[in-house]
Design a protein around this motif. Structure first.
Motif, PDB file in Angstrom:
ATOM      1  N   THR A   1     -93.584  93.110  15.327  1.00  0.00           N
ATOM      2  CA  THR A   1     -92.825  91.894  15.041  1.00  0.00           C
ATOM      3  C   THR A   1     -92.288  91.967  13.622  1.00  0.00           C
TER       4      THR A   1
ATOM      5  N   TYR B   1     -89.938  89.084  10.867  1.00  0.00           N
ATOM      6  CA  TYR B   1     -89.260  87.785  10.818  1.00  0.00           C
ATOM      7  C   TYR B   1     -88.400  87.644   9.565  1.00  0.00           C
TER       8      TYR B   1
ATOM      9  N   LEU C   1     -89.380  93.146  16.968  1.00  0.00           N
ATOM     10  CA  LEU C   1     -89.317  91.925  17.763  1.00  0.00           C
ATOM     11  C   LEU C   1     -89.330  90.715  16.833  1.00  0.00           C
TER      12      LEU C   1
ATOM     13  N   GLY D   1     -90.182  87.696  17.090  1.00  0.00           N
ATOM     14  CA  GLY D   1     -90.930  86.953  18.102  1.00  0.00           C
ATOM     15  C   GLY D   1     -90.982  85.469  17.781  1.00  0.00           C
ATOM     16  N   ASP D   2     -91.158  84.671  18.843  1.00  0.00           N
ATOM     17  CA  ASP D   2     -91.378  83.246  18.571  1.00  0.00           C
ATOM     18  C   ASP D   2     -92.804  83.026  18.065  1.00  0.00           C
TER      19      ASP D   2
ATOM     20  N   ASP E   1     -86.916  86.780  20.752  1.00  0.00           N
ATOM     21  CA  ASP E   1     -87.402  85.886  21.804  1.00  0.00           C
ATOM     22  C   ASP E   1     -86.438  84.726  22.002  1.00  0.00           C
TER      23      ASP E   1
ATOM     24  N   LYS F   1     -85.646  88.621  24.719  1.00  0.00           N
ATOM     25  CA  LYS F   1     -86.843  88.663  25.569  1.00  0.00           C
ATOM     26  C   LYS F   1     -87.077  87.272  26.143  1.00  0.00           C
TER      27      LYS F   1
ATOM     28  N   HIS G   1     -90.999  89.467  29.831  1.00  0.00           N
ATOM     29  CA  HIS G   1     -92.372  89.362  29.303  1.00  0.00           C
ATOM     30  C   HIS G   1     -93.275  88.796  30.405  1.00  0.00           C
TER      31      HIS G   1
ATOM     32  N   LEU H   1     -92.351  93.838  29.129  1.00  0.00           N
ATOM     33  CA  LEU H   1     -93.459  93.710  28.175  1.00  0.00           C
ATOM     34  C   LEU H   1     -94.620  93.009  28.883  1.00  0.00           C
TER      35      LEU H   1
ATOM     36  N   ILE I   1     -99.164  94.731  24.872  1.00  0.00           N
ATOM     37  CA  ILE I   1    -100.001  94.189  23.795  1.00  0.00           C
ATOM     38  C   ILE I   1    -101.257  93.697  24.503  1.00  0.00           C
TER      39      ILE I   1
ATOM     40  N   VAL J   1     -98.367  92.190  16.446  1.00  0.00           N
ATOM     41  CA  VAL J   1     -97.855  91.230  15.468  1.00  0.00           C
ATOM     42  C   VAL J   1     -98.216  91.783  14.087  1.00  0.00           C
TER      43      VAL J   1
END
Ligand code: KIV
Length: 278
Positions: free
Chosen positions: A37, A39, A56, A58-59, A98, A128, A152, A194, A217, A229
Motif C-alpha cells: 500500500t 498513500y 495499492l 488502499g481504502d 480502491d 479494485k 477483491h 486479490l 494477504i 499494508v
C-alpha cells in the motif's frame, strides 16, 4: 578463447513500467510479484525505487492515514488526492486504487463513473472493488470503459459488518464458492484477483482455476503476488498485528527515539546550532 556466460533470461517484471500484461506473464512463467500500500508521494517513490511492482492506494488509508476505525467512512474525495500523489511519484510501479465503499455498488454506471474519476483525476492505472460474482456486471462495464479491474475476494473489509467482523473466509465448502466467484469475475474481465484472509489451500485452488494472476494477504504462498499494508510491514503501527504480517523494520521505535532526541535537544538548547542558523 574466453567463454562468455550467457546473460540470464529477463524476468516478466524486468521492465521499465509495469503493465497489467506483465503480471499475467509473471503468472504464466511461475514468477511472483509484489504489492504494497502507499498513500503519499514520498513512500510511493521509495517503494517504487526499491522495486515494488504494484502500489495499492488502499481504502485502508481510513485506518492508516485518516484515523478512522474502519475503511467504511473513506470517500472518493479523500482518496483522490492520495491517488494523485502516488501515481505522480512512481516511474515503474502499476498503481491500483480502491473504489471506496458506497462509490460503486449501486450500479455498473456508478462504478464506471467513479473508476473514470480515479483514472482521469487520480492518475490511477487500475481500480479494485470488493465483492463476488454479483459484481460481475460492474466489472464488465468498467473493463468495457477501458478501466483495468482487480477483484477483491475473501475477507472484504468494506463488508465487515455483513461478515460479522474480521474472520477468515473460504473455509470448507465456502472454498468452492470462492473459486466460482473468482471465475465469474475473471470472465467479466478482471485482470487480477486479490484474496484476503482465506486458507492457503483455498487460495491455491483459486489461483489454479484462473488464467489471470492472483495476489494474497493472509492467503498463503500459493498466489502469484503478495500484498501488505506498509505501516504494518515496516512496523510504524504498534499493537496487535495480524498473523499474516511479517515486520521488516521497527519504524515506530526508530521514529520515537529520533523524536525523543529532538525534544531533548530543543529543551537543552543543543538545537538549533550555529550551523542551522542564518
Ligand atoms: O485497502 C487495503 O489496504 C487493501 C489491502 C488490505 C489489500 O485492500
Amino acid at each position: 578463447m574466453t567463454q562468455q556466460t550467457p546473460s540470464p533470461e529477463p524476468g516478466a517484471l524486468d521492465v521499465r513500467r509495469v503493465r497489467t500484461h506483465h503480471l499475467l506473464e509473471a503468472k504464466r512463467r511461475g514468477e511472483k510479484f509484489t504489492m504494497l500500500t502507499s498513500y503519499d508521494a514520498l513512500t510511493a517513490s521509495i517503494f517504487d525505487a526499491a522495486g515494488v511492482d504494484t502500489l495499492l492506494v488502499g481504502d485502508s488509508a481510513g485506518n492508516n492515514v485518516l484515523g478512522y476505525s474502519s475503511t467504511l467512512p473513506v470517500t472518493v474525495d479523500e482518496l483522490l488526492p492520495m491517488c494523485r500523489a502516488v501515481s505522480g511519484a512512481v516511474e515503474r510501479a502499476l498503481v491500483v486504487v480502491d473504489l471506496p465503499f458506497g462509490s460503486y455498488e449501486a450500479s455498473p454506471e456508478q462504478a464506471v463513473a467513479t473508476a473514470v474519476r480515479f483514472l482521469k483525476e487520480g492518475g490511477a492505472h487500475a481500480v479494485k472493488v470488493e465483492g463476488g460474482a454479483w459484481f460481475a456486471p460492474h466489472v464488465e462495464a468498467m473493463v468495457r470503459a477501458g478501466v483495468p479491474v482487480v477483484a477483491h475476494l475473501g475477507f472484504t473489509p468494506q463488508s465487515e459488518h455483513a461478515l460479522g467482523g474480521y474472520r477468515v473466509q473460504g473455509r470448507g465448502d465456502a472454498a468452492r464458492v470462492l473459486v466460482e466467484d473468482a471465475r465469474a469475475l475473471e470472465a467479466a474481465g478482471a485482470f487480477c484477483v486479490l484474496m484476503e484472509m482465506v486458507p492457503a489451500e483455498a487460495a491455491e485452488a483459486v489461483d489454479a482455476a484462473l488464467g489471470v494472476p492472483t495476489v494474497g494477504i493472509g492467503a498463503g504462498a500459493g498466489t502469484t503476488g503478495q500484498v501488505l499494508v506498509w505501516q504494518d510491514m515496516l512496523g510504524l503501527r504498534r499493537g496487535r498485528m495480524a498473523r499474516f504480517v511479517r515486520q521488516y523494520a521497527d519504524l515506530h521505535g526508530v521514529v520515537s527515539e529520533a523524536v525523543g532526541h529532538y525534544v531533548d535537544d530543543v529543551r537543552s538548547g543543543a538545537f538549533p546550532g550555529p550551523e542551522h542558523s542564518f
